[in-house]
Design an enzyme around this catalytic site. Structure first.
Site, PDB file in Angstrom:
ATOM      1  CG  PHE A  94      -3.378   0.362  -7.709  1.00 29.50           C
ATOM      2  CD1 PHE A  94      -4.732   0.530  -7.896  1.00 29.50           C
ATOM      3  CD2 PHE A  94      -2.699   1.313  -6.969  1.00 29.50           C
ATOM      4  CE1 PHE A  94      -5.409   1.614  -7.369  1.00 29.50           C
ATOM      5  CE2 PHE A  94      -3.358   2.416  -6.431  1.00 29.50           C
ATOM      6  CZ  PHE A  94      -4.718   2.554  -6.633  1.00 29.50           C
ATOM      7  CE  LYS A 153      -8.831   1.483   4.883  1.00 32.56           C
ATOM      8  NZ  LYS A 153      -8.980   2.957   4.793  1.00 32.56           N
ATOM      9  CE  LYS A 187      -3.936   2.162   2.268  1.00 31.02           C
ATOM     10  NZ  LYS A 187      -3.456   3.531   2.032  1.00 31.02           N
TER      11      LYS A 187
END
Length: 285
Positions: free
Chosen positions: A127, A203, A55
């Site tokens: 991404f 996440k 991330k």
């Protein structure tokens, strides 16, 4: 299964067409960019169904095929050379200045006119391909092919990989954080690109973060006398709490304005519904 995936692709194509007819671009600044949003990683996730990536702690960037947009839908005024020759294909990614350099990335994209030297240090970490009709398993090779064909060093495809089990995922999180990264992202391989918040995107960080509105500045004591001691902030549900750690002395002398939104990090919630160990992170632009 193949029939189900085919129907999902048809539905995705129809939704994309409707979106184009209703709002062909987001450059007016009144509409948010149509990006996928992540939930927080939680127990019960079947890891073999997900791809894992780092991330990146930067600013979300959405290339709509013509211009670069922030998540809010505002146009990001990058130098002309930065987006020169970019394809008409939409790309979703992170404008990144390096690990631990969110403030640098944020300042760079907000500066007008664009600071050419600052943009030379930026990377667009791609991404996903929002306009691609396939599932994420299929979008990954298409993305790599697109970035390879573009062949500019500041546009990079985010590495996607698999982990064997939860222990391997924890080891990856520890490695990334130790090296200065923010955490991990998990992306379901069978998911289509949908501009919603769901478990298709997760996440995973060693802490959670959230936003709150500044209600008041509370005076400091002792070494913070004459400065802001803490912020009284309000969460979206109306609950208020004091946010008193994570500030530099300069931020205490010039605290975030009343009414502004701040991002804070925390670790779980108390029985009363307040964040545990809340610490100021940044002003939300």
């Amino acid at each position: 299964m193949q029939r189900f995936v085919r129907w999902l692709r048809i539905l995705h194509a129809l939704l994309m067409l409707i979106g184009l007819l209703v709002s062909p671009t987001c450059n007016a600044g009144n509409n948010t960019a149509p990006v996928m949003l992540a939930n927080v990683y939680h127990a019960g996730i079947k890891l073999d169904a997900y791809w894992v990536s780092e991330k990146y702690d930067g600013v979300r960037g959405y290339w709509d095929g013509e211009q670069l947009l922030a998540r809010s839908g505002a146009v990001i005024h990058a130098p002309a050379w930065f987006t020169a020759h970019w394809p008409r294909t939409p790309m979703d990614g992170e404008l990144w200045a390096g690990r631990g350099k969110f403030d640098v990335a944020s300042a760079t994209i907000r500066q007008e006119p664009a600071d050419d030297a600052a943009w030379r240090r930026m990377r667009f970490m791609v991404f996903d391909l929002p306009g691609h009709p396939g599932i994420f398993d299929e979008r990954i090779p298409a993305l790599h092919g697109l970035v390879t064909q573009l062949n500019v060093p500041w546009v990079q495809a985010v590495r996607q990989y698999k982990v064997a089990d939860e222990a391997a995922l924890e080891a990856e999180l520890a490695r990334v954080v130790k090296e200065g990264g923010e955490g991990l992202v998990l992306h379901r391989g069978a998911s289509l690109y949908r501009a919603v918040r769901s478990d298709d995107l997760l996440k995973y960080k060693p802490y959670e973060d959230a936003e709150a509105r500044v209600v008041a500045h509370l005076p400091g004591k002792g070494k913070y006398a004459g400065m802001m001691g803490s912020l009284l902030v309000e969460m979206p549900d109306g609950a208020q709490f004091r946010l008193g750690t994570g500030f530099t002395d300069e931020q205490r002398r010039h605290p975030p304005a009343v009414g502004s939104q701040v991002t804070y990090r925390f670790r779980g919630m108390t029985p009363a519904g307040k964040p545990r160990f809340a610490s100021f992170l940044r002003v939300r632009e």
